[in-house]
Design a protein around this motif. Structure first.
Motif, PDB file in Angstrom:
ATOM      1  N   ALA A  99      -5.294  88.212 -75.426  1.00  0.00           N
ATOM      2  CA  ALA A  99      -4.978  89.323 -75.122  1.00  0.00           C
ATOM      3  C   ALA A  99      -4.855  89.446 -76.660  1.00  0.00           C
ATOM      4  CB  ALA A  99      -3.799  88.170 -74.582  1.00  0.00           C
ATOM      5  N   ILE A 100      -4.721  88.142 -77.402  1.00  0.00           N
ATOM      6  CA  ILE A 100      -4.228  88.121 -78.673  1.00  0.00           C
ATOM      7  C   ILE A 100      -4.893  89.304 -79.800  1.00  0.00           C
ATOM      8  CG2 ILE A 100      -4.283  87.283 -81.476  1.00  0.00           C
ATOM      9  CD1 ILE A 100      -2.874  84.608 -79.747  1.00  0.00           C
ATOM     10  N   VAL A 101      -6.552  89.197 -79.623  1.00  0.00           N
ATOM     11  CA  VAL A 101      -7.558  89.650 -79.964  1.00  0.00           C
ATOM     12  C   VAL A 101      -7.162  91.711 -79.319  1.00  0.00           C
ATOM     13  CG1 VAL A 101      -9.921  90.628 -80.893  1.00  0.00           C
ATOM     14  CG2 VAL A 101      -8.930  88.045 -80.098  1.00  0.00           C
ATOM     15  N   LEU A 102      -7.113  91.539 -78.285  1.00  0.00           N
ATOM     16  CA  LEU A 102      -6.524  93.036 -76.874  1.00  0.00           C
ATOM     17  C   LEU A 102      -5.939  93.428 -78.162  1.00  0.00           C
ATOM     18  CD1 LEU A 102      -6.819  94.786 -75.520  1.00  0.00           C
ATOM     19  CD2 LEU A 102      -5.549  93.161 -73.496  1.00  0.00           C
ATOM     20  N   ALA A 103      -4.935  92.718 -78.319  1.00  0.00           N
ATOM     21  CA  ALA A 103      -3.454  93.270 -78.686  1.00  0.00           C
ATOM     22  C   ALA A 103      -3.657  93.211 -80.078  1.00  0.00           C
ATOM     23  CB  ALA A 103      -2.095  92.451 -78.726  1.00  0.00           C
ATOM     24  N   THR A 104      -3.883  92.961 -80.821  1.00  0.00           N
ATOM     25  CA  THR A 104      -4.298  92.933 -82.401  1.00  0.00           C
ATOM     26  C   THR A 104      -5.332  94.189 -82.583  1.00  0.00           C
ATOM     27  OG1 THR A 104      -4.259  91.165 -83.182  1.00  0.00           O
ATOM     28  CG2 THR A 104      -5.151  92.296 -84.696  1.00  0.00           C
ATOM     29  N   ALA A 105      -6.097  94.052 -82.022  1.00  0.00           N
ATOM     30  CA  ALA A 105      -7.020  95.710 -82.164  1.00  0.00           C
ATOM     31  C   ALA A 105      -6.127  97.207 -81.149  1.00  0.00           C
ATOM     32  CB  ALA A 105      -8.173  95.406 -81.348  1.00  0.00           C
ATOM     33  N   GLY A 106      -5.094  96.300 -79.927  1.00  0.00           N
ATOM     34  CA  GLY A 106      -4.605  98.085 -80.688  1.00  0.00           C
ATOM     35  C   GLY A 106      -3.673  98.574 -80.220  1.00  0.00           C
ATOM     36  N   LEU A 107      -3.088  97.239 -81.449  1.00  0.00           N
ATOM     37  CA  LEU A 107      -2.214  97.609 -82.170  1.00  0.00           C
ATOM     38  C   LEU A 107      -3.069  98.616 -83.626  1.00  0.00           C
ATOM     39  CD1 LEU A 107       0.966  97.731 -83.625  1.00  0.00           C
ATOM     40  CD2 LEU A 107       0.087  95.796 -85.159  1.00  0.00           C
ATOM     41  N   TYR A 108      -3.679  98.312 -84.107  1.00  0.00           N
ATOM     42  CA  TYR A 108      -4.616  98.988 -84.662  1.00  0.00           C
ATOM     43  C   TYR A 108      -4.805 100.081 -84.515  1.00  0.00           C
ATOM     44  CZ  TYR A 108      -9.391 100.558 -87.278  1.00  0.00           C
ATOM     45  OH  TYR A 108      -9.988 101.679 -87.871  1.00  0.00           O
ATOM     46  N   LEU A 114      -3.760 109.111 -80.521  1.00  0.00           N
ATOM     47  CA  LEU A 114      -4.134 111.416 -79.931  1.00  0.00           C
ATOM     48  C   LEU A 114      -2.465 111.139 -79.473  1.00  0.00           C
ATOM     49  CD1 LEU A 114      -5.067 114.436 -78.867  1.00  0.00           C
ATOM     50  CD2 LEU A 114      -5.043 112.956 -77.292  1.00  0.00           C
ATOM     51  N   GLY A 115      -1.496 112.445 -79.661  1.00  0.00           N
ATOM     52  CA  GLY A 115      -0.463 112.804 -78.981  1.00  0.00           C
ATOM     53  C   GLY A 115       0.603 112.045 -80.517  1.00  0.00           C
ATOM     54  N   GLY A 116       0.070 111.718 -81.893  1.00  0.00           N
ATOM     55  CA  GLY A 116       1.144 112.149 -82.538  1.00  0.00           C
ATOM     56  C   GLY A 116       1.985 110.597 -82.852  1.00  0.00           C
ATOM     57  N   VAL A 117       3.078 110.690 -83.029  1.00  0.00           N
ATOM     58  CA  VAL A 117       4.593 109.436 -82.842  1.00  0.00           C
ATOM     59  C   VAL A 117       4.735 108.540 -82.267  1.00  0.00           C
ATOM     60  CG1 VAL A 117       6.147 109.315 -83.967  1.00  0.00           C
ATOM     61  CG2 VAL A 117       5.182 110.299 -85.597  1.00  0.00           C
ATOM     62  N   VAL A 118       4.320 109.594 -81.132  1.00  0.00           N
ATOM     63  CA  VAL A 118       4.840 109.064 -79.506  1.00  0.00           C
ATOM     64  C   VAL A 118       4.509 107.979 -79.397  1.00  0.00           C
ATOM     65  CG1 VAL A 118       5.195 110.158 -77.181  1.00  0.00           C
ATOM     66  CG2 VAL A 118       6.511 111.419 -78.849  1.00  0.00           C
ATOM     67  N   THR A 119       2.431 108.423 -79.105  1.00  0.00           N
ATOM     68  CA  THR A 119       1.769 107.773 -78.508  1.00  0.00           C
ATOM     69  C   THR A 119       2.014 106.641 -79.638  1.00  0.00           C
ATOM     70  OG1 THR A 119       0.128 108.669 -79.268  1.00  0.00           O
ATOM     71  CG2 THR A 119       0.378 109.175 -76.886  1.00  0.00           C
ATOM     72  N   HIS A 120       1.401 106.916 -81.613  1.00  0.00           N
ATOM     73  CA  HIS A 120       1.865 105.687 -82.380  1.00  0.00           C
ATOM     74  C   HIS A 120       2.879 104.467 -82.057  1.00  0.00           C
ATOM     75  CE1 HIS A 120      -1.482 108.158 -83.973  1.00  0.00           C
ATOM     76  NE2 HIS A 120      -0.463 108.837 -84.858  1.00  0.00           N
ATOM     77  N   VAL A 121       3.560 104.765 -81.317  1.00  0.00           N
ATOM     78  CA  VAL A 121       5.198 103.949 -81.167  1.00  0.00           C
ATOM     79  C   VAL A 121       5.048 103.612 -79.828  1.00  0.00           C
ATOM     80  CG1 VAL A 121       7.349 104.026 -81.074  1.00  0.00           C
ATOM     81  CG2 VAL A 121       6.685 105.082 -82.716  1.00  0.00           C
ATOM     82  N   GLY A 122       4.793 103.952 -78.867  1.00  0.00           N
ATOM     83  CA  GLY A 122       4.122 103.688 -77.669  1.00  0.00           C
ATOM     84  C   GLY A 122       3.543 102.408 -77.488  1.00  0.00           C
ATOM     85  N   PHE A 123       1.842 103.120 -78.133  1.00  0.00           N
ATOM     86  CA  PHE A 123       0.800 101.946 -77.999  1.00  0.00           C
ATOM     87  C   PHE A 123       0.692 101.087 -79.186  1.00  0.00           C
ATOM     88  CE2 PHE A 123      -1.102 105.738 -75.962  1.00  0.00           C
ATOM     89  CZ  PHE A 123      -1.461 104.885 -74.908  1.00  0.00           C
ATOM     90  N   GLY A 124       2.386 101.231 -79.933  1.00  0.00           N
ATOM     91  CA  GLY A 124       2.213 100.422 -81.129  1.00  0.00           C
ATOM     92  C   GLY A 124       3.109  98.776 -80.431  1.00  0.00           C
TER      93      GLY A 124
END
Length: 224
Positions: A99-108, A114-124
């Motif tokens: 989970a930690i490795v997944l989330a770290t990669a997901g944050l990167y 795709l989708g700009g600020v909305v997806t950057h913030v949502g997935f972040g």
């Protein structure tokens, strides 16, 4: 006699667990498809971003399925039997690391989604909350706070399960937007995990808790 029946019932696997497990297994296998097939598995709309960051997507799709699978088995009632605590601890450690490795990669990857600020913030936020809930759950079990540990791990897994709900929501949203991928992806960056977390929180507030006790648990629920 009543205590024996209650204990037997407490280890019975509910139907909801089987449904959740089947969905988790299916999406885990789908996720590993990315790692095995590489660019051939990429969704056309996301291919350019994935090709530019192959190690990010590779890490994300390798460790994500491990988190999905080990996480769901942690909630299997039979895993609460005393003789299976060693297995619970081992798979729990695999879950935490995954989970930690997944989330770290997901944050990167969220910075380039795709989708700009909305997806950057949502997935972040999804990545950050996954890190926070998982680490908190791990720290609590180190302090033998069993009930709180399970509650935070429920929150953690509800976020990990976003990999499943994303793939349920996305085709529905694409259809709603008449085949447009980007607006659907912007919305799914939030609805794939926010409702999951809210459901987990509702379960906790309605009394969801482990039906066993270990020494040091400050808030135990004991089978009578």
């Amino acid at each position: 006699m009543t205590a024996a029946v209650d204990r037997k019932d407490s280890f019975r696997t509910p139907k909801l667990w089987w449904i959740t497990a089947l969905l988790a297994i299916a999406i885990a296998l789908y996720g590993w498809r990315y790692a095995v097939l590489g660019e051939r598995a990429y969704v056309p709309n996301l291919a350019d971003s994935f090709k530019a960051r192959p190690w990010g997507i590779f890490t994300h799709t390798v460790f994500g399925p491990f988190a999905l699978l080990t996480g769901i088995f942690q909630f299997l009632p039979a895993m609460r039997k005393p003789g299976r605590w060693r297995m619970h601890r081992i798979t729990g450690r695999v879950y935490v690391v995954s989970a930690i490795v997944l989330a770290t990669a997901g944050l990167y990857m969220s910075f380039y989604s795709l989708g700009g600020v909305v997806t950057h913030v949502g997935f972040g936020f999804l990545a950050l909350f996954t890190l926070a809930t998982t680490v908190q759950g791990y720290l609590l079990i180190r302090r033998r706070k069993i009930t709180a540990h399970r509650q935070w791990m429920l929150r953690s897994y509800s976020l990990i399960f976003g990999a499943v709900t994303l793939r349920i929501w996305l085709p529905l949203l694409i259809a709603a937007f008449h085949g447009e991928f980007t607006p659907a992806y912007q919305i799914v960056s939030w609805v794939s995990w926010v409702p999951n977390l809210l459901i987990a929180e509702l379960m906790i507030r309605r009394g969801w808790a482990p039906s066993f006790k270990l020494g040091g648990d400050s808030n135990p629920v004991i089978i009578s």
